[in-house]
Motif scaffolding. Structure first.
Motif, PDB file in Angstrom:
ATOM      1  N   ARG A 160     -10.950 -22.197  -9.091  1.00 46.29           N
ATOM      2  CA  ARG A 160     -10.267 -23.239  -8.087  1.00 46.29           C
ATOM      3  C   ARG A 160     -11.438 -23.413  -7.200  1.00 46.29           C
ATOM      4  NH1 ARG A 160      -4.405 -20.550  -6.803  1.00 46.29           N
ATOM      5  NH2 ARG A 160      -3.256 -20.996  -8.841  1.00 46.29           N
ATOM      6  N   ILE A 161     -12.261 -22.623  -6.641  1.00 46.65           N
ATOM      7  CA  ILE A 161     -13.378 -22.658  -5.793  1.00 46.65           C
ATOM      8  C   ILE A 161     -14.363 -23.701  -6.496  1.00 46.65           C
ATOM      9  CG2 ILE A 161     -15.419 -21.708  -4.623  1.00 46.65           C
ATOM     10  CD1 ILE A 161     -13.615 -19.224  -4.521  1.00 46.65           C
ATOM     11  N   LYS A 162     -14.756 -23.495  -7.905  1.00 40.74           N
ATOM     12  CA  LYS A 162     -15.446 -24.556  -8.524  1.00 40.74           C
ATOM     13  C   LYS A 162     -14.909 -25.851  -8.361  1.00 40.74           C
ATOM     14  CE  LYS A 162     -17.735 -21.300 -11.759  1.00 40.74           C
ATOM     15  NZ  LYS A 162     -17.673 -20.777 -12.949  1.00 40.74           N
ATOM     16  N   CYS A 163     -13.741 -26.134  -8.797  1.00 43.72           N
ATOM     17  CA  CYS A 163     -13.017 -27.516  -8.533  1.00 43.72           C
ATOM     18  C   CYS A 163     -13.281 -28.290  -7.301  1.00 43.72           C
ATOM     19  CB  CYS A 163     -11.623 -27.322  -9.092  1.00 43.72           C
ATOM     20  SG  CYS A 163     -11.442 -27.071 -10.909  1.00 43.72           S
ATOM     21  N   ALA A 164     -12.767 -27.296  -6.266  1.00 45.87           N
ATOM     22  CA  ALA A 164     -13.025 -27.776  -5.001  1.00 45.87           C
ATOM     23  C   ALA A 164     -14.370 -28.027  -4.666  1.00 45.87           C
ATOM     24  CB  ALA A 164     -12.511 -26.646  -4.009  1.00 45.87           C
ATOM     25  N   ILE A 165     -15.346 -27.562  -4.963  1.00 43.31           N
ATOM     26  CA  ILE A 165     -16.983 -27.838  -4.556  1.00 43.31           C
ATOM     27  C   ILE A 165     -16.959 -29.111  -5.391  1.00 43.31           C
ATOM     28  CG2 ILE A 165     -19.172 -27.049  -5.338  1.00 43.31           C
ATOM     29  CD1 ILE A 165     -18.327 -24.211  -4.580  1.00 43.31           C
ATOM     30  N   VAL A 166     -16.848 -29.264  -6.884  1.00 43.32           N
ATOM     31  CA  VAL A 166     -16.819 -30.428  -7.514  1.00 43.32           C
ATOM     32  C   VAL A 166     -16.309 -31.716  -6.917  1.00 43.32           C
ATOM     33  CG1 VAL A 166     -16.677 -31.673  -9.709  1.00 43.32           C
ATOM     34  CG2 VAL A 166     -17.335 -29.446  -9.669  1.00 43.32           C
ATOM     35  N   PHE A 167     -15.015 -31.524  -6.429  1.00 35.42           N
ATOM     36  CA  PHE A 167     -14.094 -32.395  -6.051  1.00 35.42           C
ATOM     37  C   PHE A 167     -15.125 -33.043  -4.420  1.00 35.42           C
ATOM     38  CE2 PHE A 167     -10.459 -31.770  -8.588  1.00 35.42           C
ATOM     39  CZ  PHE A 167     -10.247 -32.910  -8.894  1.00 35.42           C
ATOM     40  N   ILE A 168     -15.305 -32.267  -3.724  1.00 36.04           N
ATOM     41  CA  ILE A 168     -16.165 -32.279  -2.459  1.00 36.04           C
ATOM     42  C   ILE A 168     -17.395 -33.125  -2.841  1.00 36.04           C
ATOM     43  CG2 ILE A 168     -17.272 -31.271  -0.616  1.00 36.04           C
ATOM     44  CD1 ILE A 168     -15.499 -28.999  -0.577  1.00 36.04           C
TER      45      ILE A 168
END
Length: 57
Positions: free
Chosen positions: A8-16
């Motif tokens: 989830r953290i990786k996905c959030a970073i990619v979306f940012i």
């Protein structure tokens, strides 16, 4: 930290990062969203499975 939280953290970073790049003339996030909706790639299903592995069915 469990693998679900890490994913989830990786996905959030990619979306940012996508949001930051979308400020330019090419909307990257919308293009990727359209690709996922039309072609339903395997990597997206695997990503969703990783995010929801700890959830009960």
């Amino acid at each position: 930290m469990n693998p679900t939280s890490l994913t989830r953290i990786k996905c959030a970073i990619v979306f940012i990062v996508f949001i930051l790049f979308s400020i330019g003339p090419v909307p990257i996030t919308s293009s990727i969203g359209l690709y996922v909706v039309i072609f339903r790639p395997r990597w997206f299903k695997e990503l969703v499975n990783k995010i929801y592995t700890d959830k009960a069915d």
